[in-house]
Structures are given as structure tokens and as C-alpha cells.
Design a protein around this motif. Structure first.
Motif, PDB file in Angstrom:
ATOM      1  N   PHE A  57       0.661  -1.185   0.106  1.00  0.00           N
ATOM      2  CA  PHE A  57      -0.132  -0.190  -0.156  1.00  0.00           C
ATOM      3  C   PHE A  57       0.671   1.185   0.017  1.00  0.00           C
ATOM      4  CE2 PHE A  57      -3.866  -2.215   2.229  1.00  0.00           C
ATOM      5  CZ  PHE A  57      -4.338  -2.701   0.827  1.00  0.00           C
ATOM      6  N   VAL A  58       1.875   1.352   0.569  1.00  0.00           N
ATOM      7  CA  VAL A  58       2.735   2.533   0.735  1.00  0.00           C
ATOM      8  C   VAL A  58       3.336   2.434  -0.520  1.00  0.00           C
ATOM      9  CG1 VAL A  58       4.718   3.572   1.913  1.00  0.00           C
ATOM     10  CG2 VAL A  58       2.958   2.185   3.373  1.00  0.00           C
ATOM     11  N   LEU A  59       3.977   1.459  -1.070  1.00  0.00           N
ATOM     12  CA  LEU A  59       4.831   1.539  -2.404  1.00  0.00           C
ATOM     13  C   LEU A  59       3.796   2.145  -3.551  1.00  0.00           C
ATOM     14  CD1 LEU A  59       6.911  -1.386  -2.368  1.00  0.00           C
ATOM     15  CD2 LEU A  59       7.882   1.018  -2.210  1.00  0.00           C
ATOM     16  N   SER A  60       2.247   1.716  -3.475  1.00  0.00           N
ATOM     17  CA  SER A  60       1.314   2.074  -4.558  1.00  0.00           C
ATOM     18  C   SER A  60       1.156   3.319  -4.266  1.00  0.00           C
ATOM     19  CB  SER A  60       0.240   1.061  -4.283  1.00  0.00           C
ATOM     20  OG  SER A  60       0.403  -0.197  -4.653  1.00  0.00           O
ATOM     21  N   GLY A  61       1.031   3.803  -3.197  1.00  0.00           N
ATOM     22  CA  GLY A  61       0.700   5.349  -2.867  1.00  0.00           C
ATOM     23  C   GLY A  61       1.902   6.165  -3.411  1.00  0.00           C
ATOM     24  N   TYR A  62       3.112   5.887  -3.237  1.00  0.00           N
ATOM     25  CA  TYR A  62       4.040   6.674  -3.608  1.00  0.00           C
ATOM     26  C   TYR A  62       4.347   6.735  -4.793  1.00  0.00           C
ATOM     27  CZ  TYR A  62       8.991   7.686  -4.359  1.00  0.00           C
ATOM     28  OH  TYR A  62      10.027   8.312  -5.004  1.00  0.00           O
ATOM     29  N   LEU A  63       4.298   5.509  -5.546  1.00  0.00           N
ATOM     30  CA  LEU A  63       4.463   5.333  -7.108  1.00  0.00           C
ATOM     31  C   LEU A  63       3.537   6.212  -7.931  1.00  0.00           C
ATOM     32  CD1 LEU A  63       5.885   1.810  -7.114  1.00  0.00           C
ATOM     33  CD2 LEU A  63       7.207   3.872  -7.494  1.00  0.00           C
ATOM     34  N   ILE A  64       2.330   5.730  -7.486  1.00  0.00           N
ATOM     35  CA  ILE A  64       1.010   6.377  -8.411  1.00  0.00           C
ATOM     36  C   ILE A  64       1.028   7.780  -8.164  1.00  0.00           C
ATOM     37  CG2 ILE A  64      -1.463   6.287  -8.558  1.00  0.00           C
ATOM     38  CD1 ILE A  64      -0.337   3.955  -9.854  1.00  0.00           C
ATOM     39  N   THR A  65       1.238   8.378  -6.949  1.00  0.00           N
ATOM     40  CA  THR A  65       1.304   9.756  -6.779  1.00  0.00           C
ATOM     41  C   THR A  65       2.542  10.608  -7.511  1.00  0.00           C
ATOM     42  OG1 THR A  65       0.252   9.682  -4.662  1.00  0.00           O
ATOM     43  CG2 THR A  65       1.287  11.513  -4.967  1.00  0.00           C
ATOM     44  N   GLY A  66       3.719   9.689  -7.338  1.00  0.00           N
ATOM     45  CA  GLY A  66       4.649  10.071  -8.324  1.00  0.00           C
ATOM     46  C   GLY A  66       4.275  10.265  -9.844  1.00  0.00           C
ATOM     47  N   VAL A 182      -4.260  12.591   7.174  1.00  0.00           N
ATOM     48  CA  VAL A 182      -5.544  12.060   6.720  1.00  0.00           C
ATOM     49  C   VAL A 182      -5.120  10.466   7.266  1.00  0.00           C
ATOM     50  CG1 VAL A 182      -7.640  11.236   5.286  1.00  0.00           C
ATOM     51  CG2 VAL A 182      -6.670  13.685   5.732  1.00  0.00           C
ATOM     52  N   GLY A 183      -4.071   9.989   6.599  1.00  0.00           N
ATOM     53  CA  GLY A 183      -3.779   8.602   6.398  1.00  0.00           C
ATOM     54  C   GLY A 183      -3.273   7.946   7.828  1.00  0.00           C
ATOM     55  N   THR A 184      -2.666   9.019   8.672  1.00  0.00           N
ATOM     56  CA  THR A 184      -2.383   8.602  10.206  1.00  0.00           C
ATOM     57  C   THR A 184      -3.591   8.288  10.825  1.00  0.00           C
ATOM     58  OG1 THR A 184      -0.144   9.867  10.141  1.00  0.00           O
ATOM     59  CG2 THR A 184      -1.165   9.238  12.478  1.00  0.00           C
ATOM     60  N   LEU A 185      -4.593   9.528  10.793  1.00  0.00           N
ATOM     61  CA  LEU A 185      -5.658   9.119  11.293  1.00  0.00           C
ATOM     62  C   LEU A 185      -6.668   8.034  11.124  1.00  0.00           C
ATOM     63  CD1 LEU A 185      -7.270  12.875  11.194  1.00  0.00           C
ATOM     64  CD2 LEU A 185      -6.457  11.625  13.112  1.00  0.00           C
ATOM     65  N   LEU A 186      -6.462   7.619   9.644  1.00  0.00           N
ATOM     66  CA  LEU A 186      -7.228   6.526   9.537  1.00  0.00           C
ATOM     67  C   LEU A 186      -6.469   5.170  10.085  1.00  0.00           C
ATOM     68  CD1 LEU A 186      -7.591   6.524   5.345  1.00  0.00           C
ATOM     69  CD2 LEU A 186      -9.269   6.560   7.263  1.00  0.00           C
ATOM     70  N   LEU A 187      -5.029   5.212  10.364  1.00  0.00           N
ATOM     71  CA  LEU A 187      -4.397   3.954  10.836  1.00  0.00           C
ATOM     72  C   LEU A 187      -4.829   4.003  12.317  1.00  0.00           C
ATOM     73  CD1 LEU A 187      -1.154   3.884   9.105  1.00  0.00           C
ATOM     74  CD2 LEU A 187      -2.952   2.495   8.635  1.00  0.00           C
ATOM     75  N   ARG A 206      -7.157   0.445   6.347  1.00  0.00           N
ATOM     76  CA  ARG A 206      -5.686  -0.049   6.150  1.00  0.00           C
ATOM     77  C   ARG A 206      -5.280   0.888   5.007  1.00  0.00           C
ATOM     78  NH1 ARG A 206      -4.772  -6.354   7.531  1.00  0.00           N
ATOM     79  NH2 ARG A 206      -2.577  -5.720   6.969  1.00  0.00           N
ATOM     80  N   SER A 207      -6.245   1.510   4.363  1.00  0.00           N
ATOM     81  CA  SER A 207      -5.910   2.120   3.151  1.00  0.00           C
ATOM     82  C   SER A 207      -4.991   3.546   3.666  1.00  0.00           C
ATOM     83  CB  SER A 207      -7.029   2.827   2.251  1.00  0.00           C
ATOM     84  OG  SER A 207      -7.925   3.781   3.217  1.00  0.00           O
ATOM     85  N   GLY A 208      -4.890   3.851   4.781  1.00  0.00           N
ATOM     86  CA  GLY A 208      -4.008   4.769   5.529  1.00  0.00           C
ATOM     87  C   GLY A 208      -2.589   4.538   4.677  1.00  0.00           C
ATOM     88  N   GLY A 209      -2.329   3.598   4.518  1.00  0.00           N
ATOM     89  CA  GLY A 209      -0.969   3.134   4.045  1.00  0.00           C
ATOM     90  C   GLY A 209      -0.662   3.952   2.615  1.00  0.00           C
ATOM     91  N   LEU A 210      -1.625   3.536   1.954  1.00  0.00           N
ATOM     92  CA  LEU A 210      -1.684   4.356   0.702  1.00  0.00           C
ATOM     93  C   LEU A 210      -1.627   6.016   0.612  1.00  0.00           C
ATOM     94  CD1 LEU A 210      -4.724   2.304  -0.882  1.00  0.00           C
ATOM     95  CD2 LEU A 210      -2.289   2.418  -1.957  1.00  0.00           C
ATOM     96  N   LEU A 211      -2.273   6.530   1.639  1.00  0.00           N
ATOM     97  CA  LEU A 211      -1.931   7.890   1.808  1.00  0.00           C
ATOM     98  C   LEU A 211      -0.712   8.352   2.508  1.00  0.00           C
ATOM     99  CD1 LEU A 211      -5.669   9.052   3.061  1.00  0.00           C
ATOM    100  CD2 LEU A 211      -4.681   8.981   0.788  1.00  0.00           C
ATOM    101  N   LEU A 212       0.038   7.683   3.274  1.00  0.00           N
ATOM    102  CA  LEU A 212       1.243   7.814   3.562  1.00  0.00           C
ATOM    103  C   LEU A 212       2.073   7.962   2.591  1.00  0.00           C
ATOM    104  CD1 LEU A 212       1.201   6.351   7.284  1.00  0.00           C
ATOM    105  CD2 LEU A 212       1.024   8.312   6.652  1.00  0.00           C
ATOM    106  N   ALA A 256       0.621  -3.156  14.954  1.00  0.00           N
ATOM    107  CA  ALA A 256       1.346  -3.912  13.938  1.00  0.00           C
ATOM    108  C   ALA A 256       1.254  -3.223  12.470  1.00  0.00           C
ATOM    109  CB  ALA A 256       1.113  -5.237  13.748  1.00  0.00           C
ATOM    110  N   VAL A 257       0.020  -2.781  11.819  1.00  0.00           N
ATOM    111  CA  VAL A 257      -0.053  -2.130  10.764  1.00  0.00           C
ATOM    112  C   VAL A 257       0.341  -0.713  10.779  1.00  0.00           C
ATOM    113  CG1 VAL A 257      -1.846  -1.129   9.219  1.00  0.00           C
ATOM    114  CG2 VAL A 257      -1.999  -3.349  10.110  1.00  0.00           C
ATOM    115  N   VAL A 258       0.422  -0.217  11.943  1.00  0.00           N
ATOM    116  CA  VAL A 258       1.057   1.428  11.932  1.00  0.00           C
ATOM    117  C   VAL A 258       2.649   0.942  12.004  1.00  0.00           C
ATOM    118  CG1 VAL A 258       1.401   3.371  13.355  1.00  0.00           C
ATOM    119  CG2 VAL A 258      -0.766   2.040  13.349  1.00  0.00           C
ATOM    120  N   ALA A 259       3.081   0.277  12.642  1.00  0.00           N
ATOM    121  CA  ALA A 259       4.745   0.103  12.513  1.00  0.00           C
ATOM    122  C   ALA A 259       5.027  -0.401  11.133  1.00  0.00           C
ATOM    123  CB  ALA A 259       5.100  -0.998  13.440  1.00  0.00           C
TER     124      ALA A 259
END
Length: 359
Positions: A57-66, A182-187, A206-212, A256-259
Motif C-alpha cells: 500500500f505504501v509503495l503503491s501510494g508513493y509510485l502512483i502519486t509520483g 489523514v492517512g495517520t488518522l485512518l490507521l 488500512r488504506s491509510g498506508g496508501l495515503l502515507l 502492527a499495521v502502523v509499525a
């Protein structure tokens, strides 16, 4: 769950760091898919490898936003039809191949043909996470496609949100902080509802990872001179390990998801801005290749486990010795078959745009 073609974002853009292909990010994908792979192969034993999806999720958010920021910076806008067509070209072929090849054995082996056909439809339309929130037992062979559904919802909504957020301006720190908040609040909501024993909404939160990951892309684009220390990569890896340990030992899914998400952000930040022993380690050929076939491996491994468990009336761990190599073989063949076609088809939306412009 994108692969190398998504990581190869672009050539450097004036005033911004290079968004070119970063092999270490494929290495991160390899770690993510390996965690999920082992998590499912060991079932019913409890292992916290499901957190691998949060790395994705984190990687997808970073790459797609890039990708979106690159187009926004270059042209002042985002061609939404082209973006959606390119996403479909990237994701649908492998999904369709897997659905079609699993269909017949699934119909023969499934204890409920109607239920099996329904979950195929959910996977095809990326609605699995919505269905699972309503009825947890509504999916079996394609249950793992909840992650694809969440990513697809993000792909549909995020380009328009990003346009509204930036309003034609260059990426800026305020926008990055807003998205990160917003991503942090979701998590944190995920942690909160788990603490009171209320599970509804866990998948969507868990979509908070996409926003981070998206916030990281905006932050790096607004500070092109940033160089994130190698220390962050190791701290991030340790954070992912902590998350896996928390989930494995104590079943503390929320923390665990936050970490895992924070760890993935730290690792991505370093790999995107610097070169080091850590980035070289994650760029090794075996890891990079596994990262490139991670989407196909993710698609295949779970239905293979389910079919074999149905065929032998066994648990996943009992058929894992067959399922593991078979899944790897199917993933490799699917990738080799489709990768050249997808590379060819990727030019279709660009040709459509040129054709329209010439009229």
C-alpha cells in the motif's frame, strides 16, 4: 500490487528528483509478497506476514502519486482517461488469466458453486473488500483480492483529489502534511476500533498506508534536494519486523499495521533519495526479480492453496509443499507471457491522446 513497470516512473523533471526505475523498491515488494506468501502457506499457524500488504500500500501510494505529479508538473493537468486505461492495462490481464484458469477446477472442487461464482465476480469488479465488510465469509478462493479492491478505489478517487488538493500549484509541504495526517488518522482509527473489539472497517482503514506513501511522494517532490539517510532504511526495516512480531506474538493488528506502514515509508524515503549498502542489498537480482513478479505471485498463491485444500481435504500448511512451487511457477509463466504484451499495450492510451489531438 504493481511491478517494475510502475516503478519506472519517468526521467528527471526540472526542479524535482529523478523518478526513474529504483530497483530497491522491487526489493521491498519482494519482502512484502514473501511475508504474505509465508503467512498464507503456514495457515492455520499464526504468522504476522499479512502485514506485507501494508508495504504494498505504501509503495503503491508513493509510485502512483509520483506518476500523477510528473504529469501535473509537465502539463499542468492529469489526463484521467489515460490514467485509468493504463491502470487497467497493467492490472487486468494477469487477473483475468488467473480467474479463467482457476474457474473450471474451482467449479469442480468448490463446496458451493454459487458462492464460488459470486466471489469470482467480486474479484473481477474489485468489490471484494466491500463484500467482506458486510459478510466476512463471503469469499474463499479470491479472499486475498480485498487488497486489489482497496487499491482500485484509491486509483479511481485519488487523481481527482490530488488535483483539488494542489489546485494547479506545485507540490508543497502543506499538502504533504495534510495527506499524511489523514492517512495517520485512518490507521489510528484502526488501532482504536481494535482496542474496543469492534472489527468493522478494518480492511478499508488500512488504506491509510496508501495515503502515507502519497504524502511521501508529495514531500519529496516539494523538496527535491532532500537526501534521506541510510539509517532510515534500517530503522524502517526494524519497524516492519516489529510489526510482524506484534501481530505474530500478540495479534495486535492495529499497532502492527502502523509499525509496518511507518517502516515502509522510512525505507521508501531512503531508497528514493539515496544510494547505500541497504539500497544495494535490496537491489540484488533475486530480490528485484521476485519484486517484478510479485503481483502475479500474489494473485496465484492463494487460489492455488484453496484448490489444493479442497482437493485433499487438508489445511493450507499440509498442501503448502505443493502449492508453494506451483504458485511460483504459475506466477513466473504468467509474467513472462503478459509482460511483453503489457509493454506493447501501454502505448494505446498515448496513441489515443495523440489521435484526438491531431483532429
Amino acid at each position: 500490487m504493481s511491478t517494475r513497470s510502475a516503478a519506472r516512473l519517468s526521467e528527471p523533471v526540472a526542479g524535482r528528483p529523478s523518478l526513474g526505475y529504483i530497483p530497491a523498491l522491487d526489493g521491498m515488494r519482494a519482502v512484502g509478497v514473501s511475508l504474505v506468501f509465508v503467512h498464507h502457506m503456514l495457515t492455520p499457524l499464526h504468522f504476522g506476514g499479512g502485514l506485507g500488504v501494508d508495504i504494498f500500500f505504501v509503495l503503491s501510494g508513493y509510485l502512483i502519486t509520483g506518476i500523477l505529479l510528473k504529469e501535473l508538473t509537465a502539463s499542468g493537468g492529469i489526463n484521467l482517461p489515460r490514467f485509468y486505461i493504463r491502470r487497467a492495462i497493467r492490472l487486468y490481464p494477469a487477473l483475468l488469466v488467473a480467474l479463467l484458469l482457476v474457474l473450471i477446477p474451482g467449479l469442480l472442487l468448490s463446496p458451493s458453486v454459487g458462492k464460488f461464482l459470486a466471489e469470482n465476480a467480486f474479484a473481477l469488479t474489485y468489490t471484494t473488500p466491500l463484500v467482506l465488510e458486510i459478510a466476512d465469509g463471503a469469499s474463499v478462493a479470491w479472499r486475498h483480492t480485498w487488497t486489489l479492491g482497496i487499491e482500485e478505489m484509491f486509483y479511481l478517487a485519488w487523481p481527482a483529489v490530488l488535483l483539488l488538493l494542489l489546485r494547479g500549484r506545485r507540490p508543497n509541504a502543506i499538502a504533504a502534511w495534510a495527506v499524511a495526517l489523514v492517512g495517520t488518522l485512518l490507521l489510528l482509527c484502526l488501532v482504536a476500533i481494535e482496542s474496543v473489539g469492534f472489527e468493522y472497517g478494518n480492511l478499508l482503514l488500512r488504506s491509510g498506508g496508501l495515503l502515507l506513501g502519497s504524502a511521501l511522494a508529495i514531500a519529496l517532490a516539494s523538496h527535491p534536494s532532500w537526501k534521506i539517510s541510510e539509517t532510515w532504511a534500517w530503522v524502517g526495516l526494524a519497524s516492519v519486523g516489529l510489526g510482524v512480531a506484534l501481530e505474530t506474538v500478540a495479534s495486535m493488528t492495529g499497532p502492527a499495521v502502523v509499525a509496518a506502514c511507518l517502516g515502509a515509508v522510512a525505507m521508501t524515503a531512503h531508497f528514493a533519495t539515496g544510494r547505500s549498502f541497504a539500497s544495494a542489498l535490496f537491489s540484488t537480482k533475486p530480490l528485484a526479480y521476485l519484486g517484478r513478479v510479485s503481483y502475479e505471485l500474489y494473485l496465484w498463491h492463494y487460489p492455488v492453496l484453496v484448490l489444493l485444500s479442497w482437493a485433499f481435504a487438508a489445511t493450507f500448511i499440509e498442501v503448502a509443499w505443493i502449492a508453494a512451487p506451483l504458485s511460483i511457477l504459475l506466477a513466473t509463466l504468467t509474467h513472462r507471457l503478459l509482460a511483453p504484451l503489457i509493454d506493447r499495450w501501454k502505448g494505446i492510451p498515448d496513441n489515443m491522446v495523440r489521435l484526438r489531438a491531431s483532429r
